[in-house]
Design an enzyme around this catalytic site. Sequence first.
Site, PDB file in Angstrom:
ATOM      1  N   GLY A  19       0.816  -1.225   0.000  1.00  0.00           N
ATOM      2  CA  GLY A  19       0.000   0.000   0.000  1.00  0.00           C
ATOM      3  C   GLY A  19       0.843   1.266   0.000  1.00  0.00           C
TER       4      GLY A  19
ATOM      5  N   ARG B 234      -1.864   8.568   3.854  1.00  0.00           N
ATOM      6  CA  ARG B 234      -1.966   9.510   4.970  1.00  0.00           C
ATOM      7  C   ARG B 234      -0.601   9.860   5.560  1.00  0.00           C
ATOM      8  NH1 ARG B 234      -6.476   5.789   7.784  1.00  0.00           N
ATOM      9  NH2 ARG B 234      -5.571   4.300   6.327  1.00  0.00           N
TER      10      ARG B 234
ATOM     11  N   TYR C 292      41.604  14.859  16.920  1.00  0.00           N
ATOM     12  CA  TYR C 292      41.037  13.933  15.942  1.00  0.00           C
ATOM     13  C   TYR C 292      41.991  12.757  15.807  1.00  0.00           C
ATOM     14  CZ  TYR C 292      39.805  11.488  11.774  1.00  0.00           C
ATOM     15  OH  TYR C 292      39.479  10.467  10.921  1.00  0.00           O
TER      16      TYR C 292
END
Length: 476
Positions: free
Chosen positions: A15, A19, A376
């Site tokens: 489907g 909605r 880092y």
Amino acid sequence: MTTRKNTQAVLLAAGQGKRMKSSKPKVLHDVLGKTVLGRVLDAVDELGIDHVHVVVGHEADQVRAFLKENPPKTPLTVHLQEPQHGTGHALQQVVPSLEGFTGTLLVSVADTPLLQGATLAALVDGHIEQKSVVTLLTTDVEDAKSYGRILRDKDGAVVAIIEDKDASEEQKKILEINPAIYCFQWPVSKPGLFSLTNNNRQKEYYLTDMVAWAHQAKHKTAGIKSTDWREVAGINSRLELAEATRLLRDMCIHKLALESGVTIVDPASTWISPEVSIGQDSMVLPGCHLTGKIDVGPNCTIGPNTVMKGPVTVGANSSIVQSNVGNSNVGSDCKIGPFSHLRDGNEIGNNARIGNFVEIKKCVIGNKTNVSHLSYIGDATVGSNANLGAGTITANYNHATKKKSRTTIGDGASTGSNSVLVAPITLGDLATVAAGTVATRDVPSGALAVGRARQENKEGWSGRNSPPPENPRPES
Ligand code: UD1
Ligand code: CA
């Protein structure tokens, strides 16, 4: 795992879900880190059945791609329903591949993200036990929304399902609804499926009409009530998606608090998915979002405001404060955060400390190693008892060659503030890199690398010996 022989499942996922107002099929929307369809397939996988069929249609390619990337454990066949003429028509598409099959056909809509394996198991086992031809789950609700209503005769037998759109005012008052999860005896039910008509408001072939067919054909029908309507709630709009997500969150928090002995300080701001396990006496502080396969040990503190996306494991007694963790294993007695980002593929040892504004990616970090501030560290293997100073950066990426290289740092090594380690590079055990160094060559064990311009002081540069004048301030 229990196995159920002679049982196949069909999930209806063709489907459009109008909605939802979405370009994405409804069943691919996310509920706490997993798609709706993925959650339904998890429940089916718990049954140990022979086969699962998924009917796709609207945006079929997206659903197929999802299933290819996330195949269920149960053997799968995908069927196309094009165009989509209703739930009965969807099931008709599977029939050719049921040639020769005798047994129980479990059919469910695929928009029920809270569905539990145990509920499906009770339905299948009840259906077989009662020797019914059609068995359906039903549940009582306070608000029947747009669900189909269950019609029973005066003896309580289920005689039909009436869709909300086709129901009379009187029927609309019925609060026993159809979650659209059924068992059909096969092939006894086959004639019913092909006798469906589209004589209704939506001009669709309703699977729900199978109940009336069975009743009229004097086949045995049965309704099995699920006590928890939340489990079988279907989602049709974004609001219902949000509601289902909240309900699933509530269930998970309930379980963690009552069964696992976890303190969840503010359930309303805490989002935890069913795949998460947390050890006893751990605490989850407000604003956390934990989804996917996550395993947190006992006596940990998670949050406030920590996001973890599994797979993640965290050992005992660790804390992860205001941080982001994905696909990483963190040892015990670690202190992570605030504001750390363990991005991907990390193995952090025990007693490690990862501090604020530190990003770590694809790293192995040894026991008792600290990366405390503003760093880092990517594609690195760091030994134990190492100390990476504030602002240490692994330069792991060569932009010209698009290649990433690894950094290896030995046990007890240390780097000063603002060190840049240009990979590939190895720092031996106990090696030291001086602050501000751009290290481009390996540093042997125990050696000091200094790679920066030597400081020169130009005496008398400012031309004064007296204290500087005050800075001018704008008149206020
Ligand atoms: C359906 C039931 C209703 C029940 C409700 C529970 C029917 C006629 N009605 O209504 O009684 O209370 O589910 O949530 O069955 N689908 C297809 N092909 C189609 C149409 C739908 O595969 O042609 C799939 C959808 O992808 C979805 C499921 O079937 O997963 C249900 O479809 P939906 O349109 O949501 O049905 P409801 O109107 O909610
Ligand atoms: Ca629905």
